[in-house]
Design a protein around this motif. Structure first.
Motif, PDB file in Angstrom:
ATOM      1  N   GLY A  34       3.483  10.039  -8.067  1.00 51.48           N
ATOM      2  CA  GLY A  34       3.122   8.646  -7.785  1.00 51.48           C
ATOM      3  C   GLY A  34       4.201   7.888  -7.036  1.00 51.48           C
ATOM      4  O   GLY A  34       3.927   7.163  -6.083  1.00 51.48           O
ATOM      5  N   GLY A  35       5.463   8.073  -7.469  1.00 44.43           N
ATOM      6  CA  GLY A  35       6.561   7.299  -6.893  1.00 44.43           C
ATOM      7  C   GLY A  35       6.816   7.626  -5.431  1.00 44.43           C
ATOM      8  O   GLY A  35       7.265   6.772  -4.664  1.00 44.43           O
ATOM      9  N   LEU A  36       6.532   8.867  -5.038  1.00 43.74           N
ATOM     10  CA  LEU A  36       6.852   9.299  -3.668  1.00 43.74           C
ATOM     11  C   LEU A  36       5.612   9.465  -2.788  1.00 43.74           C
ATOM     12  O   LEU A  36       5.727   9.872  -1.634  1.00 43.74           O
ATOM     13  CB  LEU A  36       7.637  10.619  -3.713  1.00 43.74           C
ATOM     14  CG  LEU A  36       8.978  10.552  -4.456  1.00 43.74           C
ATOM     15  CD1 LEU A  36       9.588  11.938  -4.583  1.00 43.74           C
ATOM     16  CD2 LEU A  36       9.944   9.604  -3.746  1.00 43.74           C
ATOM     17  N   MET A  37       4.432   9.160  -3.322  1.00 41.82           N
ATOM     18  CA  MET A  37       3.204   9.403  -2.560  1.00 41.82           C
ATOM     19  C   MET A  37       3.115   8.543  -1.301  1.00 41.82           C
ATOM     20  O   MET A  37       2.688   9.011  -0.243  1.00 41.82           O
ATOM     21  CB  MET A  37       1.986   9.161  -3.438  1.00 41.82           C
ATOM     22  CG  MET A  37       0.698   9.583  -2.768  1.00 41.82           C
ATOM     23  SD  MET A  37      -0.612   9.771  -3.937  1.00 41.82           S
ATOM     24  CE  MET A  37      -0.430   8.337  -4.942  1.00 41.82           C
ATOM     25  N   LEU A  38       3.500   7.286  -1.386  1.00 43.58           N
ATOM     26  CA  LEU A  38       3.458   6.422  -0.202  1.00 43.58           C
ATOM     27  C   LEU A  38       4.427   6.931   0.870  1.00 43.58           C
ATOM     28  O   LEU A  38       4.117   6.906   2.063  1.00 43.58           O
ATOM     29  CB  LEU A  38       3.794   4.980  -0.576  1.00 43.58           C
ATOM     30  CG  LEU A  38       2.761   4.276  -1.460  1.00 43.58           C
ATOM     31  CD1 LEU A  38       3.311   2.949  -1.952  1.00 43.58           C
ATOM     32  CD2 LEU A  38       1.456   4.062  -0.727  1.00 43.58           C
ATOM     33  N   GLU A  82      -9.567  -2.646   7.860  1.00 36.72           N
ATOM     34  CA  GLU A  82      -8.246  -2.250   8.353  1.00 36.72           C
ATOM     35  C   GLU A  82      -7.189  -2.242   7.245  1.00 36.72           C
ATOM     36  O   GLU A  82      -6.083  -1.732   7.437  1.00 36.72           O
ATOM     37  CB  GLU A  82      -7.793  -3.150   9.507  1.00 36.72           C
ATOM     38  CG  GLU A  82      -7.598  -4.630   9.168  1.00 36.72           C
ATOM     39  CD  GLU A  82      -8.889  -5.451   9.300  1.00 36.72           C
ATOM     40  OE1 GLU A  82      -8.779  -6.679   9.295  1.00 36.72           O
ATOM     41  OE2 GLU A  82      -9.988  -4.844   9.414  1.00 36.72           O
ATOM     42  N   GLU A  83      -7.512  -2.820   6.082  1.00 37.64           N
ATOM     43  CA  GLU A  83      -6.563  -2.817   4.959  1.00 37.64           C
ATOM     44  C   GLU A  83      -6.913  -1.768   3.903  1.00 37.64           C
ATOM     45  O   GLU A  83      -6.210  -1.634   2.909  1.00 37.64           O
ATOM     46  CB  GLU A  83      -6.533  -4.200   4.291  1.00 37.64           C
ATOM     47  CG  GLU A  83      -5.908  -5.275   5.166  1.00 37.64           C
ATOM     48  CD  GLU A  83      -5.771  -6.606   4.440  1.00 37.64           C
ATOM     49  OE1 GLU A  83      -4.779  -7.302   4.703  1.00 37.64           O
ATOM     50  OE2 GLU A  83      -6.650  -6.944   3.621  1.00 37.64           O
ATOM     51  N   ALA A  84      -8.004  -1.013   4.134  1.00 33.36           N
ATOM     52  CA  ALA A  84      -8.469  -0.061   3.117  1.00 33.36           C
ATOM     53  C   ALA A  84      -7.433   1.022   2.842  1.00 33.36           C
ATOM     54  O   ALA A  84      -7.239   1.435   1.698  1.00 33.36           O
ATOM     55  CB  ALA A  84      -9.792   0.565   3.544  1.00 33.36           C
ATOM     56  N   GLY A  85      -6.750   1.487   3.895  1.00 32.09           N
ATOM     57  CA  GLY A  85      -5.735   2.520   3.692  1.00 32.09           C
ATOM     58  C   GLY A  85      -4.587   2.028   2.828  1.00 32.09           C
ATOM     59  O   GLY A  85      -4.145   2.716   1.906  1.00 32.09           O
ATOM     60  N   LEU A  86      -4.096   0.808   3.126  1.00 29.16           N
ATOM     61  CA  LEU A  86      -3.016   0.214   2.326  1.00 29.16           C
ATOM     62  C   LEU A  86      -3.460   0.022   0.880  1.00 29.16           C
ATOM     63  O   LEU A  86      -2.718   0.316  -0.057  1.00 29.16           O
ATOM     64  CB  LEU A  86      -2.612  -1.142   2.913  1.00 29.16           C
ATOM     65  CG  LEU A  86      -1.739  -1.137   4.162  1.00 29.16           C
ATOM     66  CD1 LEU A  86      -1.630  -2.560   4.705  1.00 29.16           C
ATOM     67  CD2 LEU A  86      -0.364  -0.588   3.861  1.00 29.16           C
ATOM     68  N   ALA A  87      -4.685  -0.495   0.708  1.00 27.97           N
ATOM     69  CA  ALA A  87      -5.201  -0.754  -0.648  1.00 27.97           C
ATOM     70  C   ALA A  87      -5.295   0.542  -1.441  1.00 27.97           C
ATOM     71  O   ALA A  87      -4.925   0.599  -2.619  1.00 27.97           O
ATOM     72  CB  ALA A  87      -6.566  -1.426  -0.563  1.00 27.97           C
ATOM     73  N   SER A  88      -5.785   1.609  -0.800  1.00 28.71           N
ATOM     74  CA  SER A  88      -5.934   2.883  -1.505  1.00 28.71           C
ATOM     75  C   SER A  88      -4.575   3.459  -1.884  1.00 28.71           C
ATOM     76  O   SER A  88      -4.411   4.045  -2.953  1.00 28.71           O
ATOM     77  CB  SER A  88      -6.727   3.878  -0.658  1.00 28.71           C
ATOM     78  OG  SER A  88      -6.016   4.169   0.527  1.00 28.71           O
ATOM     79  N   GLY A  89      -3.572   3.263  -1.002  1.00 29.95           N
ATOM     80  CA  GLY A  89      -2.228   3.731  -1.330  1.00 29.95           C
ATOM     81  C   GLY A  89      -1.675   3.038  -2.558  1.00 29.95           C
ATOM     82  O   GLY A  89      -1.083   3.673  -3.445  1.00 29.95           O
TER      83      GLY A  89
END
Length: 475
Positions: A72-76, A399-406
């Motif tokens: 979790g901590g390194l996934m982004l 356009e924010e879906a990727g950020l939200a999912s992260g």
């Protein structure tokens, strides 16, 4: 339980031909399946590991949490690395690291080697998962993409169910080491086959937010260490208090680093979006309770009730299936009755199922109270899982879906770590001395947490009906 890449791309400069696409999807799904399996597969093996390697409760807790913490901590950061280095390179590097780490973990002769292996498995998973989903999303288009994402999402329920069953079968058969060794031939085969079908894309030049990744992972590690120490030393002991204070300082440092960075790992402004905040909260609570239940239930059944690993795995199968059924029903309900009603209903069911477990007996049939309680509770958790991801993704701008999912997927892995740490701490006397009171206290806290979260959800979750078709799901 699939992960969604924090920055999905829609360009497809090199899309593999159709036969290769199907093989590519199959290979990436097998790799992702291993990552999901490793969250739950160890739970049933814990008592045997403890006996062989002389592990105490604290070390046992870290066997579960060190993996989900690094994942979790390194996934982004893993998602960003896929952009900078190329998703195909990141997938192969992550898979190679995960496979090698699985071998190290299986060969462990003591706690340090076991924990090192689990940490490296988590780092490998954090590299592999977001990069693999990025490739799936960019290699398929239209209706094909929806089907591919549906297959990816289905890995979640089957992965957790297979994890408890496979963990029981392997621990009861060749031994606990095989819950890790089984990854090695699968990983090697995937590494041999993937280079021929992976699409090559031009990396995007970008800066990496290494300080952000280090601060958020270190902060969560300090939080978990403080929580686990509190179970042994008490909440007022400085070995518990100092790490907890350190966690607050590190989280504050992370927030400052993200605000100052031109390419932040996590855009903290996302938390001003009510759907994202609600989704992150629901995901944190749902995962904390689910992984906590698997941990507590496995230790209770084997240490207190004398169940073998395989019998424990079989007993957990209806629990894992109930989670999957709840998630499937939840995906229908969210569109019909709305996010708010589905989330609250799920949390109320979770609380109701957990209440009987607050009076668990030290003997008698586990089919009378433990199993029905866990089935009802995890069915409710399944409803909450789907509501978390659909609320966060369907109610923000595309356009924010990727950020939200992260954000939501990071809270998914963090939730697993924190849930096991807290419930293990509350159940400390039960885990170390075989006293049923420790387990009943932990289940009482779980029921209170679910009920309180239902009240918070009434205020936090938007009253809307997101459509769930075609979007990526979290696991």
């Amino acid at each position: 339980m699939s992960h969604v890449h924090p920055a999905l791309h829609t360009d497809h400069p090199h899309t593999p031909p159709p036969p290769h696409r199907r093989l590519l999807l199959a290979l990436l799904c097998v790799a992702q399946f291993m990552l999901i399996l490793d969250v739950t597969v160890v739970n049933v093996a814990l008592p045997d590991m403890a006996a062989d390697l002389h592990l105490g409760r604290e070390a046992l807790t870290w066997v579960v949490t060190s993996y989900t913490l690094c994942f979790g901590g390194l996934m982004l950061l893993g998602g960003r690395l896929a952009d900078v280095l190329g998703a195909h390179r990141t997938v192969l590097a992550g898979l190679a690291l995960f496979t090698a780490a699985s071998l190290v973990t299986g060969l462990a002769t003591g706690a340090p080697m076991l924990m090192s292996g689990r940490v490296l498995q988590g780092v490998g998973a954090a590299l592999l998962s977001p990069a693999a989903l990025s490739i799936v999303t960019t290699s398929f288009h239209g209706a094909e993409r929806n089907k591919a994402l549906g297959v990816w999402a289905a890995l979640g329920g089957t992965g957790s169910a297979a994890g408890v069953l496979l963990g029981g079968a392997l621990t009861g058969g060749p031994g606990w080491q095989w819950v890790f060794f089984v990854n090695v031939p699968v990983g090697v085969a995937a590494l041999a086959a993937l280079p021929a079908v992976l699409p090559r894309r031009t990396p995007q030049p970008s800066r990496l937010d290494i300080p952000g990744a280090v601060l958020v992972t270190a902060g969560t590690a300090a939080l978990i260490y403080g929580l686990v120490r509190a179970g042994d030393a008490g909440w007022s002991d400085m070995t518990a208090v100092l790490p907890l204070l350190g966690a607050l300082v590190l989280y504050a440092g992370f927030a400052a680093a993200e605000r100052a960075s031109r390419v932040p790992l996590m855009d903290l402004r996302m938390f001003t979006r009510r759907p994202v905040l609600a989704g992150a909260f629901l995901m944190l609570v749902a995962t904390a309770l689910l992984i906590g239940f698997f941990f507590l239930g496995s230790v209770y059944l084997q240490q207190l009730r004398g169940y073998g690993p395989f019998a424990t795995g079989l007993l957990f199968l209806p629990v894992a299936v109930a989670t999957g059924v709840g998630a499937h029903l939840g995906s229908q309900l969210v569109g019909r009755i709305g996010s708010l009603t589905t989330a609250v209903a799920g949390l109320v069911l979770t609380a109701a199922g957990t209440v009987p477990l607050a009076w668990l007996p030290a003997d008698g049939s586990v089919y009378a109270r433990l199993l029905p309680g866990l089935v009802v509770a995890t069915f409710g958790i399944g409803l909450v899982f789907v509501t978390a991801i659909t609320t966060a993704l369907a109610l923000v701008a595309p356009e924010e879906a990727g950020l939200a999912s992260g954000v939501v997927n990071t809270f998914h892995e963090m939730g697993g770590s924190i849930g096991v740490a807290v419930l293990s701490t509350v159940a400390a006397s039960g885990i170390e001395h075989g006293a049923v009171a420790g387990f009943t206290r932990a289940f009482t806290l779980s029921a209170i947490t679910a009920a309180t979260s239902a009240l918070i959800a009434l205020v936090l979750v938007p009253h809307s009906k997101p459509q769930t078709t075609g979007g990526p799901h979290a696991h």
